[in-house]
Write an enzyme that holds these catalytic residues in place. Structure first.
Site, mmCIF file in Angstrom:
data_model
loop_
_atom_site.group_PDB
_atom_site.id
_atom_site.type_symbol
_atom_site.label_atom_id
_atom_site.label_comp_id
_atom_site.label_asym_id
_atom_site.label_seq_id
_atom_site.Cartn_x
_atom_site.Cartn_y
_atom_site.Cartn_z
ATOM 1 N N GLU A 86 0.919 -1.186 -0.193
ATOM 2 C CA GLU A 86 -0.010 0.124 0.065
ATOM 3 C C GLU A 86 0.916 1.151 -0.189
ATOM 4 O OE1 GLU A 86 -2.904 -0.486 -0.586
ATOM 5 O OE2 GLU A 86 -3.187 -2.378 -0.097
ATOM 6 N N CYS B 99 -1.689 9.253 2.667
ATOM 7 C CA CYS B 99 -1.261 8.787 1.418
ATOM 8 C C CYS B 99 -2.446 8.919 0.370
ATOM 9 C CB CYS B 99 -1.114 7.150 1.533
ATOM 10 S SG CYS B 99 -2.662 6.234 2.175
#
Length: 472
Positions: free
Chosen positions: A218, A252
């Protein structure tokens, strides 16, 4: 005196202990999985104040309210979702059988992989540890978690709480720096999940590949927000500014830049300023405005700003007064108007409160701009035209999309979370998280009388007729 989190010398021993335990119990009953999930939830609920304070200490300042909404609630919701559905996820699943093999029957048996490694980052240290851990526990696995060295207060607190709530044959927490992280990612886990930067993700994947460990990465990247011509400028600004400034941009999936009509630049910049001042009326001194994690990242961000300024980019501060100050290393948000593509600000993920505004002349140009760059972790499309929304979704690639808002697709447990290529590999959350940490073992049950006898030698006329039928 309470023992500190695991040292590197403990790493191999902890791995061997957990690995052996996973092999001794290859298919834990739902009651065991449920108990682990409940203890994890109870740990968070009983120690919420301590965890919020530890996270704030690591940042220099992060409001407890922000930690509650971004770390605590999503963590508890991930556990709640797993508790609600986990028993049904683990049931054997019927599968169809080819007509040529009737009356055999087939099924998929969801089996735990065994021992899962999780490497969590510093920006959402609780949620990005607990989210994948909830999926791993629901799937019947045991786990080792490596926390970031940039969140030492949280790491010490969470490690202590886990040691009190879990047997070391169920879950261990590991801390330490780059060397410890490298050793951790080199272990032969049954699956390794990493959340962090693309650069570090490459090193993690390389280390895991030596043992053929499957990985979920991720990562991040430059996630665009697109404002279409007819959309309400102030509404878009309100939602984009929130998505950018929560956690001071250290997210993110934060919008990394905005593509917008050229004639809307000035109006959108003014609207962003209004939005920022409503969210944080005291500017840098607002108690809800988060600090940059440390001076290293603070210096990196100020260097990006200085480089953009030297390149002649127009800067539009969103807070009145000082643009940045060493107030617990906080940085005030700034818009960068029409920056050139070749400056550092536009090359790498910003991970801070800077927001470039990139003008376009038509929507097709905006789509071309997105598709010319590495596939992002998120895309935010602001539009009222359903047909154009559909076209944009089909014409672009992104790990996930929120239409007419930012961030919130990540909070849906029935939507998978994961990127593409430079923004990630694999996915988790909800049922798909369960399946990431599960082997769907295919099983064929053959009865005593089976048609397969017809395709064994010696081959004759009956075989030839059967093969002719099968090839139709």
């Amino acid at each position: 005196m309470d023992r500190p989190p695991l040292f590197s010398s403990d790493l191999q021993a902890a791995y061997e202990h957990l690995h052996a335990a996973s092999r001794a119990e290859p298919y834990p009953a739902w009651s065991i999985r449920r108990d682990r999930l409940r203890r994890l939830a109870a740990l968070i609920r009983a120690n919420e104040t301590l965890l919020c304070q530890a996270i704030s200490d690591d940042f220099g300042h992060r409001s407890a309210a922000e930690t509650q909404v971004l770390d605590v609630v999503p963590s508890l919701e991930a556990i709640r979702h797993a508790l609600r559905h986990g028993a049904s996820w683990m049931r054997p699943r019927r599968a169809s059988t080819s007509i040529w093999f009737w009356p055999a029957r087939a099924q998929l048996l969801p089996q735990p992989l065994g021992l899962v490694g999780i490497i969590a980052p510093w920006n959402y240290p609780l949620y990005l540890a607990v989210g994948p851990l909830a999926s791993a526990f629901a799937a019947g696995n045991r786990a080792m978690v490596k926390l970031s060295e940039f969140s030492p207060a949280f790491g010490a607190q969470f490690s202590r709480l886990v040691r009190a709530a879990f047997d070391p044959a169920e879950l261990v927490i590991f801390t330490g720096g780059a060397d410890e992280a490298a050793a951790f990612s080199s272990l032969p886990f049954d699956h390794l999940l990493f959340t962090g930067s693309t650069a570090v993700g490459k090193r993690v994947m390389a280390a895991a590949s030596a043992n053929l460990v499957p990985v979920t990465l991720e990562l991040g990247g430059k996630s665009p927000a697109v404002l279409t011509p007819e959309f309400d400028v102030q509404l878009a600004a309100d939602r984009i500014v929130y998505g950018k400034l929560v956690n001071a941009g250290q997210t993110c999936v934060a919008p990394d830049y905005v593509l917008l009509p050229r004639n809307a630049l000035e109006a959108f910049a003014t609207a962003c300023e209004r939005a920022a001042r409503r969210l944080y009326p005291q500017g840098l001194r607002s108690p809800d405005y988060c600090s940059i994690i440390d001076m290293r990242h603070y210096s990196r961000l100020t260097a990006l700003q200085a480089h953009a300024h030297a390149a002649g980019v127009k800067l539009h501060p969103l807070f009145a007064g000082t643009q940045h100050m060493d107030l617990q290393h906080r940085l005030a948000p700034v818009l960068f108007i029409d920056p050139p593509d070749d400056i550092a600000l536009m090359q790498d993920e910003i991970f801070g409160p800077w927001l470039p505004l990139v003008p376009y002349d038509n929507v097709e140009q905006a789509i071309t701009y997105i598709n010319a760059r590495p596939r992002p972790l998120a895309l935010y499309w602001f539009d009222r035209d359903k047909r154009r929304i559909g076209q944009a979704l089909r014409a672009t690639h992104a790990g996930g999309v929120t239409v007419n808002d930012t961030l919130f697709h990540v909070a849906q447990d029935d939507l998978p979370f994961g990127g593409i290529g430079p923004s990630g590999m694999g996915q988790y959350h909800g049922r798909l998280g369960f399946e990431t940490f599960t082997k769907l073992k295919p099983v064929l049950y053959q009865p005593r009388l089976a048609g397969t006898a017809l395709v064994r030698p010696p081959y004759g006329k009956a075989f030839a007729r059967l093969i002719a039928m099968m090839k139709r």
